[in-house]
Design a protein around this motif. Structure first.
Motif, PDB file in Angstrom:
ATOM      1  N   GLY A 103     118.220  32.533  16.603  1.00  6.81           N
ATOM      2  CA  GLY A 103     118.545  33.886  17.055  1.00  6.81           C
ATOM      3  C   GLY A 103     118.364  34.944  15.979  1.00  6.81           C
ATOM      4  O   GLY A 103     118.494  36.144  16.256  1.00  6.81           O
ATOM      5  N   GLU A 104     118.073  34.534  14.746  1.00  9.59           N
ATOM      6  CA  GLU A 104     117.969  35.501  13.646  1.00  9.59           C
ATOM      7  C   GLU A 104     116.607  36.192  13.590  1.00  9.59           C
ATOM      8  O   GLU A 104     116.424  37.168  12.874  1.00  9.59           O
ATOM      9  CB  GLU A 104     118.273  34.828  12.300  1.00  9.59           C
ATOM     10  N   LEU A 144     107.332  35.794   5.158  1.00 10.68           N
ATOM     11  CA  LEU A 144     108.656  36.302   5.530  1.00 10.68           C
ATOM     12  C   LEU A 144     108.497  37.349   6.635  1.00 10.68           C
ATOM     13  O   LEU A 144     107.426  37.915   6.802  1.00 10.68           O
ATOM     14  CB  LEU A 144     109.347  36.941   4.316  1.00 10.68           C
ATOM     15  N   GLU A 145     109.581  37.599   7.357  1.00  8.70           N
ATOM     16  CA  GLU A 145     109.589  38.627   8.408  1.00  8.70           C
ATOM     17  C   GLU A 145     110.841  39.483   8.228  1.00  8.70           C
ATOM     18  O   GLU A 145     111.803  39.031   7.611  1.00  8.70           O
ATOM     19  CB  GLU A 145     109.655  37.962   9.794  1.00  8.70           C
ATOM     20  N   PRO A 146     110.844  40.700   8.779  1.00  6.93           N
ATOM     21  CA  PRO A 146     112.045  41.547   8.668  1.00  6.93           C
ATOM     22  C   PRO A 146     113.279  40.826   9.214  1.00  6.93           C
ATOM     23  O   PRO A 146     113.215  40.175  10.260  1.00  6.93           O
ATOM     24  CB  PRO A 146     111.694  42.764   9.542  1.00  6.93           C
ATOM     25  N   TRP A 147     114.379  40.932   8.469  1.00  2.61           N
ATOM     26  CA  TRP A 147     115.621  40.231   8.804  1.00  2.61           C
ATOM     27  C   TRP A 147     116.726  41.268   8.932  1.00  2.61           C
ATOM     28  O   TRP A 147     117.228  41.765   7.928  1.00  2.61           O
ATOM     29  CB  TRP A 147     115.929  39.215   7.697  1.00  2.61           C
ATOM     30  N   GLU A 148     117.060  41.553  10.175  1.00  2.00           N
ATOM     31  CA  GLU A 148     118.038  42.599  10.499  1.00  2.00           C
ATOM     32  C   GLU A 148     119.378  42.378   9.774  1.00  2.00           C
ATOM     33  O   GLU A 148     119.958  43.298   9.198  1.00  2.00           O
ATOM     34  CB  GLU A 148     118.230  42.605  12.025  1.00  2.00           C
ATOM     35  N   ARG A 149     119.861  41.144   9.773  1.00  2.00           N
ATOM     36  CA  ARG A 149     121.169  40.857   9.175  1.00  2.00           C
ATOM     37  C   ARG A 149     121.231  41.261   7.698  1.00  2.00           C
ATOM     38  O   ARG A 149     122.235  41.780   7.215  1.00  2.00           O
ATOM     39  CB  ARG A 149     121.484  39.366   9.296  1.00  2.00           C
ATOM     40  N   LYS A 150     120.127  41.023   6.981  1.00  2.00           N
ATOM     41  CA  LYS A 150     120.122  41.289   5.539  1.00  2.00           C
ATOM     42  C   LYS A 150     119.602  42.683   5.188  1.00  2.00           C
ATOM     43  O   LYS A 150     119.880  43.194   4.105  1.00  2.00           O
ATOM     44  CB  LYS A 150     119.230  40.263   4.816  1.00  2.00           C
TER      45      LYS A 150
END
Ligand SMILES: [Fe+2]
Length: 368
Positions: free
Chosen positions: A24-25, A43-49
């Motif tokens: 789900g990330e 890598l891909e954009p990671w909303e949480r971080k």
């Protein structure tokens, strides 16, 4: 008799709670035995971080721990985080700073660079900043998220929990200063290592061939770390232990052999930036087939301050001066040079000949 009560939440599932969470990330999930170069991993954009990221779930972790790579954009910072799983951080490139604090407490800030190793204390707030405006900063982390999420399966409890582990960290001014305490057995208890690539090591004769090593206890964690180095023209003895020892190559060039007892070997060719995890109870053996000393950093289970009891179930945990340093002939988990498959030395001779390196193993064998 009463009917079985329907479960309050959830349905039957093939996936673990941890697997559902990472899916789900919205970032890549790398699997298998090996990552060739973490420095160029997609890598891909990671909303949480608030940066870029990818999960790494290698076969050998047994889903007891995991890894992820995260990149902070040039001149940028990540979002503040706290979580109920341990996290060991190794900086792959760039430089920057991290601020750490307990809710309502004083903020501590320390600087890091490529090669630095540290751990945000369990469930303490932390935020990472890139110190350079013209290039990204990239780190890799090993965490206990799979164990914690699978046991508790409540993400709100994991990521939004006010409990402060003041027994691990209570805002001490010098917490990340790099000072430490040494214990017998080459153990250094600290919370910050400025550069693992040139940290001074001590001789470790038991694992063979002129190797040297240091063990780290970090931030009062249950996970721990170590650095090992072995000279040009040599290889280490094979051994085996439990799952989840993430091996990061930080110097030299060579290969490792991995095999379950009595079965075929898998060969992994590595260089600086490579990562692999020997699967649970598989023998593994590391070979320096390059012109420089080979050095690696292992992030793994096996704190000697806070034991998990794993050694009781299946022999001593990784590198805890126990069964992994004792010959299999004596009930241990190490294969002495004289007892190994002769194809191992033959393969090493060929690998060294290819790159013009002199093999220096003869003196370590009793039988000539
Ligand atoms: Fe090992």
């Amino acid at each position: 008799m009463a009917e079985p009560k329907e479960a309050a939440t959830g349905t039957l599932s093939e996936l673990t709670s941890y697997e559902k969470w990472i899916q789900g990330e919205g970032i890549p999930i790398h699997t298998g035995f090996f990552v060739e170069d973490l420095r160029t991993l997609a890598l891909e954009p990671w909303e949480r971080k608030g940066g870029l990221g990818a999960f790494i779930n290698l076969e050998g972790t047994g889903q007891t721990n995991d890894a992820y790579v995260c990149e902070i954009p040039p001149g940028g910072s990540l979002k503040p985080q706290r979580h109920l799983f341990e996290e060991l951080i190794f900086v792959l490139s760039g430089r920057g700073a991290t601020t750490v604090w307990q809710e309502g407490g004083k903020k501590l800030t320390f600087e890091w660079q490529a090669g630095s190793l540290f751990s945000p204390p369990l469930n303490a707030w932390h935020q990472h900043f890139n110190g350079q405006g013209d290039q990204p900063a990239r780190y890799v982390a090993v965490t206990t998220a799979p164990t914690m999420i699978n046991l508790l399966h409540n993400l709100d409890f994991i990521f939004n929990n006010p409990f402060q582990f003041r027994d691990r960290f209570s805002g001490e001014d010098d917490y990340f200063s790099g000072h430490g305490v040494s214990f017998p057995g080459r153990v250094w208890d600290t919370n910050f290592v400025a550069d693992v690539t040139n940290f001074k090591l001590s001789t470790w004769e038991a694992r063979g061939a002129g190797g040297s090593n240091v063990m780290f206890e970090l931030a009062n964690n249950t996970m721990a770390a170590h650095i090992s180095e072995f000279p040009v023209g040599t290889y280490k003895k094979a051994h085996r232990h439990g799952p989840g020892a993430h091996v990061f190559i930080i110097g030299g060039k060579g290969y490792s052999l991995l095999w379950p007892e009595g079965q075929e070997m898998t060969r992994i060719d590595w260089r600086v930036g490579s990562l692999f995890v020997p699967p649970e109870r598989w023998f593994h053996q590391h070979f320096n087939a390059g012109a420089d000393p080979a050095r690696y950093l292992a992030l793994r289970w096996g704190s000697r301050k806070y034991r998990r009891g794993e050694e009781i179930a299946r022999g001593r945990d990784v590198n805890t001066a126990g069964k992994s340093e004792i010959s299999v002939k004596l009930g241990g988990d190490q294969i002495e040079y004289d007892d190994e498959d002769p194809r191992i030395l033959q393969m090493f001779n060929e690998a060294c000949a290819k790159v013009g390196v002199e093999v220096k193993m003869v003196r370590f064998f009793q039988k000539k």
